[in-house]
Write an enzyme that holds these catalytic residues in place. Structure first.
Site, mmCIF file in Angstrom:
data_model
loop_
_atom_site.group_PDB
_atom_site.id
_atom_site.type_symbol
_atom_site.label_atom_id
_atom_site.label_comp_id
_atom_site.label_asym_id
_atom_site.label_seq_id
_atom_site.Cartn_x
_atom_site.Cartn_y
_atom_site.Cartn_z
ATOM 1 N N HIS A 97 0.820 -1.210 0.000
ATOM 2 C CA HIS A 97 0.000 0.000 0.000
ATOM 3 C C HIS A 97 0.854 1.262 0.000
ATOM 4 C CE1 HIS A 97 -4.214 -1.624 1.121
ATOM 5 N NE2 HIS A 97 -3.537 -2.511 0.410
ATOM 6 N N HIS A 268 -2.048 -12.067 -3.021
ATOM 7 C CA HIS A 268 -3.123 -12.790 -2.350
ATOM 8 C C HIS A 268 -2.759 -14.235 -2.028
ATOM 9 C CE1 HIS A 268 -6.293 -9.729 -3.992
ATOM 10 N NE2 HIS A 268 -5.390 -9.191 -3.177
#
Length: 725
Positions: A97, A268
Site C-alpha cells: 500500500h 493474495h
C-alpha cells in the site's frame, strides 16, 4: 481587571487545534496557492542541512538489518498478535500500500518518501491497521536510527516477508529518503467523503462509470482506496466491471496485464482479510484519534479487536490453504472451485466456494484445530472471468516457474518504481540487470575537449533561443517525484519525445542536425552537447548584457537508444503546458498558473528559482513557436532583468484582450507595448511572486539576477545526474 475579563479569554495563540480562518486560501480562495512548492521545506526537517541519508545508509550492516526484520516476522506481540504467528501478511500489505499509491501520470505517490506515516495516507480506509505494522517496526528503526529511513524500512519489510515465507525475490535497494510532513498539495481526488460511490456528485467517474473516464492523474477508483473496491464497483459484486477497473488502475501504475495478474496472485497468496466483527465498533483513523491513542487509530475499544476478531477491510478470510507460505495454491483455489457471493460477519460482500474439502480450508489464525472457509474478493474473481486475465492465469498455472519470475520482477518494479534509475541503487542485493522501466542510460564520455565543442557550437549559426530552448526542452521532463526524465540520455531525439508538440519537432530536428555532427566529431554524447549548447547561448546572452559569466558544466551524460526506451510509459512525461516557454497544448479546466506550479514542483524547483528562470527565459526569446507574449524587453536575446523591470513599472497598464491574453499599454498614449499571458502577469499580481519579482527588478540586483538564473539553470541541467551522487 474584572473576574470576567481575567477568566474569559484564552491565554494562548489560536490556530493549533482551534480554527479561526487563519488560512489565506479560505479568505481568498482564488489566490494562487504556492504551498505545493514548499512541500519539502527544509524548516520541517529535523536532520539539518548537512545530513545526507544516501551516505548514512551505506554505513548499515545490511545483513543484520535484514536478519532483524526476518526475526520480527515470527515475534508475535500480545498487543497486536500476528495471524498464525507470522506478521508476513501484514508487512506485505503495508509495503504494497505504500508502493501502490504510485501513479505514472505525474510520478507522485509510491514508497520512496515514507509518506505513509502522514495524513491523508496514514488514515485512508484502505490502510486500516497498517499503523500497527509501522509500530511493530519501531524497535528496528530505533536501533539503526539515521542510517535507516522509514521509507526504506517500510519497503524492506514486505520484501523480507516474502523471503521468510519461502519466496525468492528479485532483489532490493536502499536509498529512499524520508520526508517530514504531509504532502498536503498532492492531488488525491476531489471527493469530500471517503469511498464515494459513482452515483455521488463527487465520484471520479462519468455517469456511465466508464473506467477510461477516471480523472488524471488518479489511479484508484475511490478516495481512500489504493486500487479497486474489493467488494466490487461501488461495493456491488460485478467481476467483469471490476476487471476493467483493475486494468485501468494498474495501467496507471505502468503495469501490463501480465504484471497485473502476477501481482494479484502474489499479493493474495499470503495473508488474509479481516472482517470478523462489527465495523461500527472501529474507532477513528490515526489523524482523528485522541491523544491517548498515541498515533494509533482504527482501534476497537468495545469488543475484542485482535486476532480472529480484527476488522480492517470488512472482508473476512484467507485466499489460500497455506497463507503463511509461498506456493501456487492461489490459482488452484480460484480456478478449481465455483464461487458464490456471501456477506462477511462485518457485512461486506465477498466470494465463497460453493463446495470445498475441509483439508483445503485454511486454519484459524489463533486455533489450528479450527478450519475456516477461504474467500475471494471481486478483484480475484475478475481474473477468472476476464478473458485476457484468464489467459495469463492459465499460463501461470501450467508454468509455475514463470509465475515466480513474473511476480518477482513485478513486485520489484512496484517497490522500486519511484526510486529512480539503477545508478541510485544501494546495497548488496541491488540487481545488476538493466530493466527498461528503469530508463537505462549508457555511460557517457568524460574525455573530450569541452572548450573546443563550445567553440564549434558558438560558431554553428544557431540562435541563442534555439540553443537555450532545445536544452530546456531536453531537461524539463525531469520529475523529482519518480526521478524519471531529464537531459541525460538525450531522449529528446527519440520517440515519443521527438514528436511532442511542446518540443516543436521541426525546429528540434533543425537544431539536432547541427549538434549531432559536433558530438560525433568530438567524441561527446549528444546529451552533453545539447546541454552545452544551452550554456553557450546563456553565456553569449549574458555577455551581450554586460555580464561575463561561465555556466558550470559536468560532462559524462550518455545517449539512450530506442531499445532502451519504453515508449508507452514515456508518453506520460509529455509537457501539456510549460510556463517557462509560455506553452499550453490546449485550454484546461485549471488556470495556466496552477499548471506552472505543478510542473515546477515536479521539476524540483523552488518559487524563487521558478521566478528567475521564467524572467530570464522570456528575455532570451525562448517562447514556444516564437511568440512574443511576456517578452518585456527591447533587447531580446540579452540576459537582462527587463522582464521584472517592466512588469513592475507603473507606467504601464494591463488590459485583458482575450482568453489568457493581455496587452501591456503605455498609460499616457494607451498604445500597446507588449502582450502577455496569465503566467507572465501572475508574477506581478500574486503578492509572494511579486516580492521575488521586485527583488530582481531593483537597480542593484541585475548582477544577482544573472547569477541566480545561471544557478537555477545549472540545477535543472543536472537534476538527473545520479551518476554524480
Amino acid at each position: 481587571m474584572s473576574g470576567n475579563e481575567s477568566g474569559g479569554k484564552c491565554p494562548v495563540v489560536h490556530g493549533g487545534n482551534t480554527h479561526v480562518n487563519d488560512d489565506v486560501m479560505e479568505w481568498w480562495p482564488n489566490s494562487l496557492n504556492l504551498d505545493i512548492l514548499h512541500q519539502h521545506d527544509t524548516k520541517t526537517n529535523p536532520m539539518g542541512e548537512d545530513f545526507d541519508y544516501r551516505e548514512e545508509v551505506r554505513k548499515l550492516d545490511f545483513d543484520q538489518v535484514k536478519q532483524d526484520v526476518m526475526d520480527l516476522m515470527t515475534d508475535s506481540q500480545d498487543w497486536w498478535p500476528a495471524d498464525w504467528g507470522h506478521y508476513g501478511g501484514l508487512m506485505i500489505r503495508m509495503t504494497w500500500h505504500a508502493a501502490g499509491s504510485y501513479r505514472v501520470f505525474d510520478g507522485r505517490g509510491g514508497a520512496g518518501t515514507g509518506n505513509q506515516r502522514f495524513a491523508p495516507i496514514n488514515s485512508w480506509p484502505d490502510n486500516g491497521n497498517l499503523d500497527k505494522a509501522r509500530r511493530l517496526l519501531w524497535p528496528i528503526k530505533k536501533k539503526y536510527g539515521n542510517r535507516l529511513s522509514w521509507a526504506d524500512l517500510i519497503t524492506l519489510a514486505g520484501n523480507v516477508a516474502y523471503e521468510s515465507m519461502g519466496f525468492k525475490t528479485f532483489g532490493f535497494s536502499f536509498g529512499r529518503e524520508d520526508i517530514w510532513h504531509p504532502e498536503k498539495e498532492t492531488y488525491w481526488g476531489s471527493e469530500k467523503e471517503w469511498l464515494a460511490t459513482s452515483d455521488n456528485e463527487n465520484s471520479r467517474y462519468d455517469e456511465d462509470r466508464n473506467p477510461d473516464s477516471l480523472e488524471n492523474p488518479l489511479a484508484a477508483v475511490m478516495m481512500g482506496l489504493i486500487y479497486v473496491n474489493p467488494e466490487g464497483p461501488d461495493g456491488t459484486p460485478d467481476p467483469a466491471q471490476t476487471a476493467q477497473d483493475v486494468r485501468v488502475t494498474f495501467q496507471r501504475m505502468a503495469m501490463s496485464d501480465e504484471e497485473t495478474v502476477a501481482l494479484t496472485i502474489g499479493g493474495h497468496t499470503i495473508g488474509k482479510c479481516h472482517g470478523n466483527g462489527d465495523p461500527d465498533n472501529v474507532g477513528p483513523a490515526p489523524e482523528g484519534a485522541d491523544v491517548e491513542e498515541q498515533g494509533l487509530g482504527f482501534n476497537n475499544h468495545v469488543t475484542r479487536s485482535v486476532g480472529r476478531d480484527a476488522v480492517t477491510s470488512g472482508l473476512e478470510g484467507a485466499w489460500t490453504t497455506n497463507p503463511t507460505q509461498w506456493d501456487h495454491g492461489y490459482l488452484e483455489m480460484l480456478l478449481d472451485h465455483e464461487w458464490q457471493v456471501v456477506q462477511s460477519p462485518a457485512g461486506a460482500n465477498q466470494w465463497e466456494p460453493v463446495d470445498i474439502k475441509e483439508e483445503d480450508m485454511p486454519v484459524d489464525v489463533e486455533d489450528p484445530s479450527i478450519r475456516r472457509k477461504p474467500m475471494m474478493t471481486d478483484a480475484d474473481m475478475a481474473l477468472k472471468v476476464d478473458p485476457e486475465f484468464r489467459k495469463v492465469c492459465e499460463k501461470f498455472r501450467q508454468n509455475p516457474d514463470q509465475l515466480d519470475d513474473a511476480f518477482a520482477r513485478a513486485w520489484f518494479k512496484l517497490i522500486h518504481r519511484d526510486l529512480g534509475p539503477k545508478d541510485r541503487y544501494i546495497g548488496p542485493e541491488a540487481p545488476t540487470e538493466d530493466l527498461i522501466w528503469q530508463d537505462p542510460v549508457p555511460e557517457g564520455s568524460w574525455n573530450y575537449n569541452v572548450e573546443a565543442v563550445k567553440k564549434q557550437i558558438a560558431e554553428s549559426g544557431l540562435s541563442i533561443s534555439d540553443m537555450v530552448a532545445t536544452a530546456w526542452d531536453s531537461a524539463r521532463t525531469f520529475r523529482q517525484s519518480d526521478k524519471r526524465g531529464g537531459a541525460n540520455g538525450a531522449r529528446i531525439r527519440l520517440a515519443p519525445q521527438k514528436d511532442w508538440v511542446a518540443n516543436e519537432p521541426e525546429r528540434l530536428q533543425r537544431v539536432l542536425k547541427v549538434l549531432e555532427p559536433i558530438a560525433k566529431q568530438n567524441g561527446a554524447s549528444v546529451a552533453d552537447v545539447i546541454v552545452l549548447a544551452g550554456n553557450v547561448g546563456i553565456e553569449k546572452a549574458a555577455k551581450a548584457a554586460g555580464h561575463d559569466i561561465a555556466v558550470p558544466f559536468r560532462p559524462g551524460r550518455g545517449d539512450a537508444t530506442e531499445e532502451m526506451t519504453d515508449v508507452d510509459s514515456f508518453q506520460w512525461l509529455e509537457p501539456l503546458s510549460d510556463a517557462y516557454r509560455n506553452f499550453l497544448k490546449k485550454d484546461y479546466s485549471v488556470q495556466p498558473e496552477d499548471l506552472m506550479l505543478d510542473r515546477t514542483q515536479l521539476m524540483g524547483l523552488t518559487a524563487p528559482e521558478m521566478t528567475v528562470l521564467i524572467g530570464g527565459m522570456r528575455v532570451l526569446g525562448t517562447n514556444h513557436g516564437g511568440s512574443k507574449h511576456g517578452v518585456f524587453t527591447d533587447r531580446e536575446g540579452q540576459l537582462t532583468n527587463d522582464f521584472f523591470v517592466n512588469l513592475t513599472d507603473m507606467s504601464y497598464s494591463w488590459v485583458p484582450t482575450g482568453d489568457n491574453l493581455y496587452e501591456i499599454r503605455d498609460r499616457k498614449t494607451d498604445k500597446a507595448k507588449w502582450t502577455a499571458t496569465r503566467v507572465d502577469l501572475v508574477f506581478g499580481s500574486n503578492s509572494i511572486l511579486r516580492s521575488y519579482a521586485e527583488v530582481y527588478a531593483q537597480d542593484d540586483n541585475e548582477e544577482k539576477f544573472v547569477q541566480d538564473f545561471v544557478k537555477a539553470w545549472n540545477k535543472m541541467m543536472n537534476a538527473d545526474r545520479f551518476d554524480l551522487e
